[in-house]
Design a protein around this motif. Structure first.
Motif, PDB file in Angstrom:
ATOM      1  N   ALA A 100     -10.341  -0.516 -14.471  1.00 40.21           N
ATOM      2  CA  ALA A 100     -11.103   0.572 -13.858  1.00 40.21           C
ATOM      3  C   ALA A 100     -11.169   0.421 -12.338  1.00 40.21           C
ATOM      4  CB  ALA A 100     -12.520   0.621 -14.443  1.00 40.21           C
ATOM      5  N   LYS A 101     -11.233  -0.822 -11.852  1.00 35.44           N
ATOM      6  CA  LYS A 101     -11.283  -1.070 -10.410  1.00 35.44           C
ATOM      7  C   LYS A 101      -9.952  -0.775  -9.726  1.00 35.44           C
ATOM      8  CE  LYS A 101     -14.787  -4.703 -10.313  1.00 35.44           C
ATOM      9  NZ  LYS A 101     -15.027  -6.131 -10.036  1.00 35.44           N
ATOM     10  N   ILE A 102      -8.847  -1.076 -10.400  1.00 34.41           N
ATOM     11  CA  ILE A 102      -7.556  -0.925  -9.724  1.00 34.41           C
ATOM     12  C   ILE A 102      -6.897   0.435  -9.937  1.00 34.41           C
ATOM     13  CG2 ILE A 102      -7.134  -3.406  -9.672  1.00 34.41           C
ATOM     14  CD1 ILE A 102      -5.113  -3.025 -11.959  1.00 34.41           C
ATOM     15  N   LYS A 103      -7.338   1.200 -10.935  1.00 34.29           N
ATOM     16  CA  LYS A 103      -6.734   2.514 -11.167  1.00 34.29           C
ATOM     17  C   LYS A 103      -6.759   3.403  -9.932  1.00 34.29           C
ATOM     18  CE  LYS A 103      -6.903   3.266 -16.144  1.00 34.29           C
ATOM     19  NZ  LYS A 103      -7.501   4.045 -17.244  1.00 34.29           N
ATOM     20  N   PRO A 104      -7.858   3.478  -9.193  1.00 37.59           N
ATOM     21  CA  PRO A 104      -7.868   4.335  -8.000  1.00 37.59           C
ATOM     22  C   PRO A 104      -6.911   3.872  -6.899  1.00 37.59           C
ATOM     23  CG  PRO A 104     -10.110   3.752  -8.647  1.00 37.59           C
ATOM     24  CD  PRO A 104      -9.184   2.925  -9.468  1.00 37.59           C
ATOM     25  N   LYS A 105      -6.466   2.635  -6.955  1.00 34.22           N
ATOM     26  CA  LYS A 105      -5.578   2.090  -5.936  1.00 34.22           C
ATOM     27  C   LYS A 105      -4.102   2.345  -6.241  1.00 34.22           C
ATOM     28  CE  LYS A 105      -8.826  -1.658  -5.094  1.00 34.22           C
ATOM     29  NZ  LYS A 105      -9.027  -3.103  -5.073  1.00 34.22           N
ATOM     30  N   ARG A 106      -3.785   2.802  -7.439  1.00 32.15           N
ATOM     31  CA  ARG A 106      -2.394   2.915  -7.873  1.00 32.15           C
ATOM     32  C   ARG A 106      -1.558   3.811  -6.965  1.00 32.15           C
ATOM     33  NH1 ARG A 106       1.373   5.401 -11.264  1.00 32.15           N
ATOM     34  NH2 ARG A 106       2.626   3.877 -12.408  1.00 32.15           N
ATOM     35  N   GLU A 133     -10.916  -4.435 -19.054  1.00 29.61           N
ATOM     36  CA  GLU A 133     -11.257  -3.017 -18.873  1.00 29.61           C
ATOM     37  C   GLU A 133     -11.930  -2.789 -17.526  1.00 29.61           C
ATOM     38  OE1 GLU A 133     -10.302  -0.468 -20.670  1.00 29.61           O
ATOM     39  OE2 GLU A 133      -9.361  -1.718 -22.205  1.00 29.61           O
ATOM     40  N   ARG A 134     -12.820  -3.709 -17.120  1.00 25.46           N
ATOM     41  CA  ARG A 134     -13.460  -3.588 -15.798  1.00 25.46           C
ATOM     42  C   ARG A 134     -12.430  -3.688 -14.685  1.00 25.46           C
ATOM     43  NH1 ARG A 134     -17.179  -7.064 -18.095  1.00 25.46           N
ATOM     44  NH2 ARG A 134     -16.392  -8.810 -16.859  1.00 25.46           N
ATOM     45  N   LYS A 135     -11.503  -4.627 -14.814  1.00 23.29           N
ATOM     46  CA  LYS A 135     -10.470  -4.801 -13.798  1.00 23.29           C
ATOM     47  C   LYS A 135      -9.589  -3.570 -13.702  1.00 23.29           C
ATOM     48  CE  LYS A 135      -7.972  -6.951 -10.803  1.00 23.29           C
ATOM     49  NZ  LYS A 135      -8.498  -7.252  -9.483  1.00 23.29           N
TER      50      LYS A 135
END
Length: 120
Positions: free
Chosen positions: A95-101, A91-93
């Motif tokens: 959350a970190k990569i969602k903005p990069k999609r 879940e932490r990972k």
């Protein structure tokens, strides 16, 4: 719809706990052994992918699911050995990569699409 489809599946945390209980103190590896075991299982997956993709051995496809199951079980053991909740780590990972999609879509999607058409 069958009764099994009506019930929610186990969470990653529940699977991780189940694996830890299965191994208990008697069968769990030391942390280093658990990590090396995970690498060993990854190597077995790579071998089956090589058999399938490079050597065109269709029978290897049947083994992929088993190898992935072995990897998941080994990953659960590593997580437990280091006191990491895999579900929370995921879940932490995410959350970190969602903005990069959006950026990844613009940068990588066209070339990935071409590669999939050629390689898959």
């Amino acid at each position: 719809m069958s009764a099994s489809n009506d019930l929610p599946g186990k969470t990653l945390a529940q699977h991780q706990q189940e694996a830890a209980l299965f191994l208990g103190d008697e069968l769990k590896h030391p942390r280093l052994g658990a990590t090396l075991g995970l690498v060993e299982e990854l190597g077995e997956l790579v071998k089956e992918v090589m058999e399938l993709e490079i050597y065109q051995q269709a029978a290897a496809r049947d083994k992929l699911g088993d190898e992935l199951g072995d990897i998941l079980f080994s990953l659960f053991e590593v997580c437990t050995a280091y006191n990491i909740d895999l579900e929370q780590a995921y879940e932490r990972k995410l959350a970190k990569i969602k903005p990069k999609r959006a950026d990844w879509l613009a940068r990588y999607s066209p070339s990935l699409r071409q590669l999939r058409a050629r390689l898959d």
